[in-house]
Scaffold this active site. Structure first.
Site, PDB file in Angstrom:
ATOM      1  N   ARG A  36      -4.496   7.511   3.671  1.00  0.00           N
ATOM      2  CA  ARG A  36      -3.247   7.129   3.011  1.00  0.00           C
ATOM      3  C   ARG A  36      -2.795   8.133   1.948  1.00  0.00           C
ATOM      4  NH1 ARG A  36      -3.813   1.046   1.253  1.00  0.00           N
ATOM      5  NH2 ARG A  36      -3.276   1.797  -0.807  1.00  0.00           N
ATOM      6  N   ARG A  94     -24.589   7.347  13.595  1.00  0.00           N
ATOM      7  CA  ARG A  94     -24.147   7.417  12.186  1.00  0.00           C
ATOM      8  C   ARG A  94     -22.748   6.807  12.085  1.00  0.00           C
ATOM      9  NH1 ARG A  94     -28.754   8.744  11.340  1.00  0.00           N
ATOM     10  NH2 ARG A  94     -29.483  10.606  10.240  1.00  0.00           N
ATOM     11  N   MET A 119      -8.345   2.750   9.422  1.00  0.00           N
ATOM     12  CA  MET A 119      -7.534   1.633   8.909  1.00  0.00           C
ATOM     13  C   MET A 119      -6.563   1.128   9.975  1.00  0.00           C
ATOM     14  SD  MET A 119      -6.577   2.438   4.974  1.00  0.00           S
ATOM     15  CE  MET A 119      -7.684   1.969   3.655  1.00  0.00           C
ATOM     16  N   GLY A 120      -5.634   0.284   9.560  1.00  0.00           N
ATOM     17  CA  GLY A 120      -4.610  -0.211  10.487  1.00  0.00           C
ATOM     18  C   GLY A 120      -4.414  -1.707  10.447  1.00  0.00           C
ATOM     19  N   GLY A 124       0.842  -1.201   0.000  1.00  0.00           N
ATOM     20  CA  GLY A 124       0.000   0.000   0.000  1.00  0.00           C
ATOM     21  C   GLY A 124       0.872   1.244   0.000  1.00  0.00           C
ATOM     22  N   HIS A 148      -9.253   5.220   2.377  1.00  0.00           N
ATOM     23  CA  HIS A 148      -7.956   5.579   1.772  1.00  0.00           C
ATOM     24  C   HIS A 148      -7.589   7.051   1.917  1.00  0.00           C
ATOM     25  CE1 HIS A 148      -8.837   1.647   0.095  1.00  0.00           C
ATOM     26  NE2 HIS A 148      -7.527   1.517  -0.064  1.00  0.00           N
ATOM     27  N   ILE A 167       1.336   3.027   6.853  1.00  0.00           N
ATOM     28  CA  ILE A 167       0.508   3.901   7.706  1.00  0.00           C
ATOM     29  C   ILE A 167       0.082   3.150   8.962  1.00  0.00           C
ATOM     30  CG2 ILE A 167      -0.400   5.329   5.816  1.00  0.00           C
ATOM     31  CD1 ILE A 167      -3.122   3.740   6.276  1.00  0.00           C
ATOM     32  N   ASP A 168       0.096   1.812   8.907  1.00  0.00           N
ATOM     33  CA  ASP A 168      -0.412   1.002  10.028  1.00  0.00           C
ATOM     34  C   ASP A 168       0.528   0.997  11.243  1.00  0.00           C
ATOM     35  OD1 ASP A 168      -2.385   0.344   8.215  1.00  0.00           O
ATOM     36  OD2 ASP A 168      -1.455  -1.543   7.635  1.00  0.00           O
TER      37      ASP A 168
HETATM   38  O1  F6P Z   1      -1.541  -1.487   4.984  1.00  0.00           O
HETATM   39  C1  F6P Z   1      -2.088  -0.258   4.681  1.00  0.00           C
HETATM   40  C2  F6P Z   1      -3.571  -0.353   4.461  1.00  0.00           C
HETATM   41  O2  F6P Z   1      -4.058   0.940   4.170  1.00  0.00           O
HETATM   42  C3  F6P Z   1      -4.359  -0.995   5.601  1.00  0.00           C
HETATM   43  O3  F6P Z   1      -4.568  -0.118   6.670  1.00  0.00           O
HETATM   44  C4  F6P Z   1      -5.612  -1.419   4.870  1.00  0.00           C
HETATM   45  O4  F6P Z   1      -6.234  -2.511   5.503  1.00  0.00           O
HETATM   46  C5  F6P Z   1      -5.090  -1.819   3.519  1.00  0.00           C
HETATM   47  O5  F6P Z   1      -3.859  -1.176   3.345  1.00  0.00           O
HETATM   48  C6  F6P Z   1      -6.002  -1.482   2.383  1.00  0.00           C
HETATM   49  O6  F6P Z   1      -5.459  -1.987   1.224  1.00  0.00           O
HETATM   50  P1  F6P Z   1      -5.924  -1.636  -0.253  1.00  0.00           P
HETATM   51  O7  F6P Z   1      -5.291  -0.330  -0.623  1.00  0.00           O
HETATM   52  O8  F6P Z   1      -5.400  -2.760  -1.072  1.00  0.00           O
HETATM   53  O9  F6P Z   1      -7.408  -1.520  -0.241  1.00  0.00           O
END
Ligand code: F6P
Length: 344
Positions: free
Chosen positions: A277, A268, A171-172, A11, A274, A128-129
């Site tokens: 990211r 909600r 995420m994570g 990623g 993303h 990012i995790d």
């Molecule tokens: O490892 C980084 C990450 O953003 C995770 O937090 C998330 O689960 C995964 O990648 C998502 O992956 P993709 O971009 O393939 O949907």
């Protein structure tokens, strides 16, 4: 050392371009040529490359993503792909390769080094995790938690106006770093992480108590990999990627429905996805990426192959890539206990 390659895999994350720039700038000091391998390991299989010069990396430190592109390609999935990796490394006349990635990309780097077939690799940890072992932090994490914190701050004001509960899925993967940092920083009321199973009764109790003392809104942060006591991780699809990972996502929706049903408070859900990211890296990630890039190039010059740049305290050090892969760095239970002080 005359000519080296660099690739970014897995990623994408903010700070990758800072690493690429730093490697090229440091390499120039040693008169070393840098070949950019496009799209992670896929580029080494397809021999898809671009020459990196001082000019091609000029102005990229501010940019998110990676100018080299990325993929989740695993060369160990097909024997033919693996063969091409070794052949192309030779054909490109590389003396070393800098692999910038997380658990998967560095896992491949570690395996390739162990094959002892002449590929010299130095690693740089990104994700990012923040779930990579043998480094205190990975670059990209700081940007992700700042984006998540800003989103949580924004959700606070609308939650307060409407007297609602906002469930926010972050995420994570299987680590709760993004959830716990952004949850704590934003003063959220409940933080749910993969390391501790979700107790719905407890969550609803916290929310009801908070509302009983006069607060008419609450923020619940849930990591995408969090699981209910009697359940499993919630996934988007059954398919696994080339590294055997499921695509996580959906826990926020389920949690919000359950909370509303049990507490009767209007709820909600927001899935940050993303957004965490993408975009421009924070100053911290730009500097960390830069320091990692310089260290990686120094490791190459010292022929310290099989090693990775790592942050220990405030120092950039070297650690065996082997120490970073295999197990995940997860949130310490003591840290979670600290976070619980602020629940409700
Ligand atoms: O490892 C980084 C990450 O953003 C995770 O937090 C998330 O689960 C995964 O990648 C998502 O992956 P993709 O971009 O393939 O949907």
């Amino acid at each position: 050392m005359k000519r080296i390659g660099i690739l970014t895999g897995g990623g994408d994350c903010p700070g990758l371009n800072a690493v690429i720039r730093a490697v090229v700038r440091k390499a120039a000091q040693f008169n070393v040529e840098v070949v950019g391998i496009k799209n992670g390991w896929k580029g080494l299989i397809d021999c898809d490359t671009v020459n990196l010069t001082l000019n091609s990396v000029s102005g990229i430190i501010t940019k998110g993503g990676t100018i080299l592109g990325t993929s989740r390609t695993n060369p160990y999935k097909k024997a033919d792909d693996l063969k091409k990796v070794f052949e192309n490394y030779k054909d490109l006349e590389l003396d070393a390769l800098i692999a910038v990635g997380g658990e998967d990309t560095l896992g491949v780097a570690n395996k390739l080094m162990k094959e002892k077939k002449g590929i010299n690799i130095v690693g740089v940890p990104k994700t990012i995790d923040n779930d990579l072992n043998a480094t205190d932090f990975t670059f990209g994490f700081d940007t992700a938690i700042n984006v998540a914190t800003e989103a949580l701050d924004r959700l606070h004001t609308t939650a307060e106006s409407h007297h609602r509960i906002m469930v926010v899925e972050v995420m994570g993967r299987h680590a709760g770093w993004i959830a716990i940092y952004s949850g704590l920083a934003s003063g959220s009321d409940v933080i749910l992480i993969p390391e501790v199973k979700i107790d719905l009764d407890e969550v609803c109790e916290i929310l009801k108590k908070r509302h009983a003392r006069g607060k008419s809104f609450s923020i619940v942060v849930v990591a995408e990999g969090a699981e209910f006591k009697a359940g499993q991780v919630v996934t988007k699809e059954e398919k696994l990627d080339a590294f055997g990972h499921v695509r996580l996502g959906g826990i926020g929706e389920i949690l919000a429905t359950e909370i509303e049903k049990r507490t009767k408070f209007e709820t909600r859900v927001t899935v940050l996805g993303h957004i965490q990211r993408g975009g421009t890296p924070t100053a911290f990630d730009r500097v960390l990426g830069t320091r990692f890039g310089v260290k990686a190039m120094e490791l190459v010059m010292d022929k310290k192959f099989g090693y990775m740049a790592s942050l220990r305290g405030t120092e950039i050090v070297e650690v065996p890539i082997h120490d970073a892969v295999g197990t995940l760095k997860t949130v310490d239970i003591k840290f979670y206990e600290l976070a619980k002080t602020f629940f409700g």
